[in-house]
Design an enzyme around this catalytic site. Structure first.
Site, mmCIF file in Angstrom:
data_model
loop_
_atom_site.group_PDB
_atom_site.id
_atom_site.type_symbol
_atom_site.label_atom_id
_atom_site.label_comp_id
_atom_site.label_asym_id
_atom_site.label_seq_id
_atom_site.Cartn_x
_atom_site.Cartn_y
_atom_site.Cartn_z
ATOM 1 N N GLY A 183 97.703 20.162 -34.061
ATOM 2 C CA GLY A 183 98.772 19.461 -33.362
ATOM 3 C C GLY A 183 98.258 18.751 -32.137
ATOM 4 O O GLY A 183 97.143 18.998 -31.668
ATOM 5 N N PRO A 184 99.072 17.855 -31.586
ATOM 6 C CA PRO A 184 98.663 17.114 -30.383
ATOM 7 C C PRO A 184 98.779 17.969 -29.134
ATOM 8 O O PRO A 184 99.512 18.955 -29.094
ATOM 9 C CB PRO A 184 99.669 15.959 -30.352
ATOM 10 C CG PRO A 184 100.902 16.535 -30.992
ATOM 11 C CD PRO A 184 100.402 17.458 -32.065
ATOM 12 N N GLY A 185 98.047 17.564 -28.105
ATOM 13 C CA GLY A 185 98.182 18.214 -26.811
ATOM 14 C C GLY A 185 97.130 19.266 -26.537
ATOM 15 O O GLY A 185 96.043 19.268 -27.118
ATOM 16 N N CYS B 183 92.114 23.775 -35.514
ATOM 17 C CA CYS B 183 92.042 22.809 -34.417
ATOM 18 C C CYS B 183 92.757 23.333 -33.178
ATOM 19 O O CYS B 183 92.214 24.165 -32.457
ATOM 20 C CB CYS B 183 92.599 21.455 -34.872
ATOM 21 S SG CYS B 183 92.084 20.069 -33.815
ATOM 22 N N GLN C 44 91.788 26.491 -30.480
ATOM 23 C CA GLN C 44 91.779 26.372 -29.027
ATOM 24 C C GLN C 44 92.739 27.375 -28.389
ATOM 25 O O GLN C 44 92.446 27.955 -27.341
ATOM 26 C CB GLN C 44 92.143 24.942 -28.633
ATOM 27 C CG GLN C 44 91.112 23.911 -29.077
ATOM 28 C CD GLN C 44 91.623 22.493 -28.989
ATOM 29 O OE1 GLN C 44 92.652 22.227 -28.376
ATOM 30 N NE2 GLN C 44 90.906 21.563 -29.621
ATOM 31 N N SER D 110 89.507 16.084 -29.071
ATOM 32 C CA SER D 110 88.883 15.648 -27.826
ATOM 33 C C SER D 110 88.664 16.831 -26.895
ATOM 34 O O SER D 110 88.002 16.694 -25.868
ATOM 35 C CB SER D 110 89.762 14.601 -27.136
ATOM 36 O OG SER D 110 91.045 15.140 -26.870
ATOM 37 N N LEU D 111 89.236 17.990 -27.244
ATOM 38 C CA LEU D 111 89.063 19.217 -26.474
ATOM 39 C C LEU D 111 88.235 20.205 -27.283
ATOM 40 O O LEU D 111 88.228 20.156 -28.521
ATOM 41 C CB LEU D 111 90.423 19.842 -26.141
ATOM 42 C CG LEU D 111 91.462 18.937 -25.473
ATOM 43 C CD1 LEU D 111 92.766 19.697 -25.261
ATOM 44 C CD2 LEU D 111 90.951 18.373 -24.159
ATOM 45 N N HIS E 195 88.910 20.063 -39.424
ATOM 46 C CA HIS E 195 90.083 19.993 -40.295
ATOM 47 C C HIS E 195 89.676 20.250 -41.743
ATOM 48 O O HIS E 195 89.184 19.347 -42.425
ATOM 49 C CB HIS E 195 90.759 18.628 -40.161
ATOM 50 C CG HIS E 195 91.605 18.503 -38.935
ATOM 51 N ND1 HIS E 195 92.970 18.339 -38.967
ATOM 52 C CD2 HIS E 195 91.273 18.578 -37.616
ATOM 53 C CE1 HIS E 195 93.447 18.295 -37.732
ATOM 54 N NE2 HIS E 195 92.431 18.430 -36.894
ATOM 55 N N GLU F 238 91.489 20.479 -44.254
ATOM 56 C CA GLU F 238 92.378 19.788 -45.200
ATOM 57 C C GLU F 238 92.078 18.309 -45.341
ATOM 58 O O GLU F 238 92.652 17.629 -46.196
ATOM 59 C CB GLU F 238 93.832 19.973 -44.762
ATOM 60 C CG GLU F 238 94.318 19.052 -43.664
ATOM 61 C CD GLU F 238 93.781 19.369 -42.272
ATOM 62 O OE1 GLU F 238 94.049 18.590 -41.333
ATOM 63 O OE2 GLU F 238 93.087 20.399 -42.115
#
Length: 754
Positions: free
Chosen positions: A62-64, A93, A97, A142-143, A185, A187
């Site tokens: 997911g984003p963020g 992902c 984190q 990016s993290l 990822h 998938e």
């Protein structure tokens, strides 16, 4: 009695690859049932009593950031479950984190963002990597997690190709709890070696842990169904009406006419009457073959809808009404409308027998995502759905020079005979043909000094590219398709006024089709909107049942035309660009997710076969219509994850996109459909011919001075996909390259350096 199927709970953090992960899980464990919830759908106290129904949890990407509560939701609580609620969890992902931060590790930015890039993953060969060989994995992040060594976590895999890092963590396990996670990822379509193999290993580890702990999985019951609903893939939503009318029969007349020309036929049919509606979809470049011309009349049904409304507007002849949607949305209402207008016995190879033709706006797709519009509403706003029901049509087959006249009106044989005679006579009599229907090349061009072009502000656009890149670095998105509107205002007192004998928009379309022939071209005059389209990009097509096929065919990559720039040269340049390859990979993964909303099996590289034919109420293309709803707005025009990207873009764009970057096309009464992305196109608003509830004929709804009658304002959008590798100057140039293909129609050009 068959054993109770095991179930997996998939937690979705509003990602655009979630359903690809569900499909991977389904491939690895075909017998399991997968239930999907959003990460903010339930609180931990609400979820805890129901964990007993599941064998494992998968935490999707997911984003963020895991440090932002609104981004991570309930996920942060799952890593802290009390022993009595504990169950195996696999994170991807953002999931990795979150696992890392909740156990003392830090999450920092990567020096070089990895969005849509493939890395070789080294691993220990243990746990989820047991028996796994070489892993080539796609990364969208990016993290990254940094461990200090004091955490209760063990590194299982890493990447060694990141600048500034010897080893970037690619997989973790908890040393005492049944938690595993990967940063890449599994998938993705380009992940090899670490996809289904890792998922199978996780499932084996999860079942072994449950067995060793004596954990009992409770049988599924009505309480669980009430809370979690049906497993993925979800059943198709009910139609607005289950009434099925008897099928119409398609009447067809076929003849060979080598000298036939689409422009000539349109002008014979009255396209020059600017007050009347007119639709044509034509293929002017490979791989196109057919041109569809709607033969409309004053009684042709019109459907218009604007977002936020609880009603649609429906017009047939002089009958104009507002229809309340009630408990249904515009999509299910339209499905019901088409379900009552099925037709059969048309020519099988002809894609269109009759049906709905028109456009769907970008904002209509945004509404389907559940994202409210934030742009200020314009005084004169285009409808978000603008469709006409075509009962009579002419199809041109450019490969065989064959014309098909079609009607789905009972007893309409006389129209077929008369229309065939008109076409043949016009072709044979060159004087009639040239006088009545020869296209005008001089009127199609606007003199440069009569057009004023209002470009987006260059500095503002470039500054917004940098803002978009900051969102990418922060992990909010993998890619953002930033766009801006350009306006062209025309004021030529020497140009004939729009009338029943002259249509300025038609003259401009004739010029556009010569300057920029495209496989998905179209002229749609559905007042108040006129759309001139020359799109290179098909969005979604679906064929008739039985064995319907569904195709999404996005395009990415722009190369300026010039001497020596052949298709082969352009393809080689694009293949050699890390940025362009990443853009294409991201959009392919995104559209796989979109298709998985309605289809279980999605196959990359060839058509996907659906199974809508067993349900006769859906054999009229309703599944394709649902796929269209679930796939809008086009991912090639938003970025990924789609919902978060759309929300970010609303803060970076000044106006609604409206017609631009929506789709235009048709839904056939036989069950097929074909929709293209509205790019390389322009549109204008003209409400002079709108019909009111008591008006049978088009009337001027506003007072227009002689000066205003010569003025036209056309809008065209353009932009590009912003990635972490984007250069603002290059992105501005790409945007202007896209604009030029349409600006030339107005005798306008962007000055060098602008």
């Amino acid at each position: 009695m068959s054993p109770e199927p095991e179930r997996i709970l998939l937690v979705d953090s509003y990602d655009s690859f979630t359903l690809n992960l569900a499909a991977l899980c389904r491939r690895a464990v075909p017998t399991c049932r997968i239930h999907i919830i959003k990460n903010d759908e339930l609180t931990l106290p609400e979820l805890l009593p129901h964990l007993q129904y599941f064998s494992a949890i998968i935490v999707g990407p997911g984003p963020g950031s895991p440090d932002v509560p609104e981004d991570i939701g309930i996920v942060k609580d799952l890593w802290k479950l009390h022993d009595r609620h504990l169950l195996p969890i696999f994170g991807v992902c953002l999931g990795l984190q979150s696992l890392a931060t909740e156990h003392g590790a830090r999450v920092n930015r990567l020096p070089v963002v990895k969005h849509g890039q493939v890395s070789t993953i080294e691993h220990t060969g243990t746990d989820i990597f047991k028996g796994v060989g070489v892993v080539e994995a796609v990364r969208y992040h990016s993290l990254h997690a940094e461990l200090s060594g004091g955490e209760s976590l063990e590194v299982l895999a890493w990447a060694s190709d990141d600048a500034g890092h010897d080893k970037t963590v690619m997989a973790l396990k908890h040393i005492s709890r049944p938690f595993w996670a990967v940063q890449y990822h599994p998938e993705s379509v380009l992940t090899h070696g670490g996809g289904i193999e890792v998922m199978l290993n996780f499932w084996c580890l999860a079942r072994s842990w449950n067995s060793a702990q004596g954990r009992r999985i409770c049988p599924w019951n009505s309480i669980a169904t009430t809370r979690f609903g049906s497993p993925w893939p979800k059943p198709h939503p009910p139609l607005a009406s289950t009434h099925t009318a008897s099928q119409r029969t398609v009447l067809t007349s076929t003849f060979h006419l080598p000298s036939a020309d689409a422009v000539a036929i349109c002008e014979l049919l009255g396209v020059k009457d600017d007050s009347s509606p007119f639709v044509m979809l034509e293929s002017l470049a490979q791989p196109g073959q057919y041109t569809i011309i709607g033969c409309l009349n004053s009684a042709s049904p019109r459907i218009t809808y604007s977002i936020g409304n609880s009603f649609l507007q429906f017009q047939v002849g002089d009958s104009f009404s507002q229809i309340q949607l009630g408990s249904h949305d515009i999509w299910s209402w339209t499905s019901s409308f088409m379900n009552e207008r099925k037709a059969c016995k048309g020519t099988p190879n002809i894609p269109f027998w009759g049906g709905l033709v028109g456009y769907l706006s970008y904002e209509l797709g945004v509404e389907s995502l559940g994202v409210p519009s934030t742009a200020p509403l314009a005084d004169k706003r285009h409808p978000d759905m603008n469709l006409v029901f075509v009962e009579r049509s002419i199809i041109l087959d450019s490969k065989t020079d064959t014309i098909y006249l079609q009607s789905i009106i009972d007893g309409d044989e006389e129209w077929l005979i008369k229309t065939a005679a008109r076409l043949k006579l016009a072709t044979q009599d060159s004087s009639i043909y040239s006088y009545n229907i020869a296209p005008s090349s001089t009127k199609a061009k606007a003199r440069p000094n009569t057009s004023t072009v209002f470009l987006p502000d260059k500095d503002t656009y470039k500054s917004r590219i940098n803002i978009a890149k900051e969102h990418l670095f922060a992990g909010d998105s993998y890619e953002l398709c930033l766009t801006a509107n350009t306006r062209v205002v025309l004021n030529d007192p020497l140009t004939p006024k729009a009338s029943q004998m002259y249509s300025p928009s038609w003259e401009r379309y004739k010029h556009l089709r010569k300057l920029n022939p495209a496989p998905h071209s179209g002229y749609l005059r559905l007042h108040p909107t006129s759309l001139l389209a020359s799109s290179p990009e098909r969005f979604l097509s679906f064929s008739r049942s039985p064995r319907s096929t569904y195709q999404l065919r996005p395009i990415k990559g722009t190369v300026r035309k010039g001497p020596g720039i052949t298709r082969a040269v352009a393809e080689q340049a694009l293949r050699g660009s890390v940025k362009e390859v990443a853009e294409n990979l991201m959009i392919v993964d995104l559209i796989r997710h979109d298709l998985h909303n309605v289809l279980v099996s999605v196959i990359e590289g060839r058509a996907v076969h659906g199974v809508d034919e067993p349900d006769s109420r859906r054999a009229n293309g309703a599944l394709g219509w649902e796929a269209l709803k679930q796939s809008l707005p086009p991912g090639s025009m938003t970025g990924a994850p789609k919902k978060r990207s759309v929300e970010i873009l609303q803060t970076l764009e000044d106006n609604e996109r409206n017609v631009y970057s929506g789709v235009f096309g048709y839904w056939c009464v036989g069950g097929g459909g074909d929709w293209s992305v509205t790019i390389r196109s322009c549109f204008k608003y003209d409400d002079r011919y709108n019909c009111g509830p008591s008006s049978a004929q088009p009337t001027r709804t506003t007072s227009t001075t002689d000066h205003e009658s010569h003025m036209e304002e056309w809008v065209m959008g353009a932009g590009g996909a912003i990635t972490a590798l984007s250069d603002p100057r290059a992105e501005w140039e790409e945007m202007t390259v896209k604009l030029q293909s349409v600006l030339r129609v107005f005798g306008a050009a962007i000055p060098p350096g602008d």
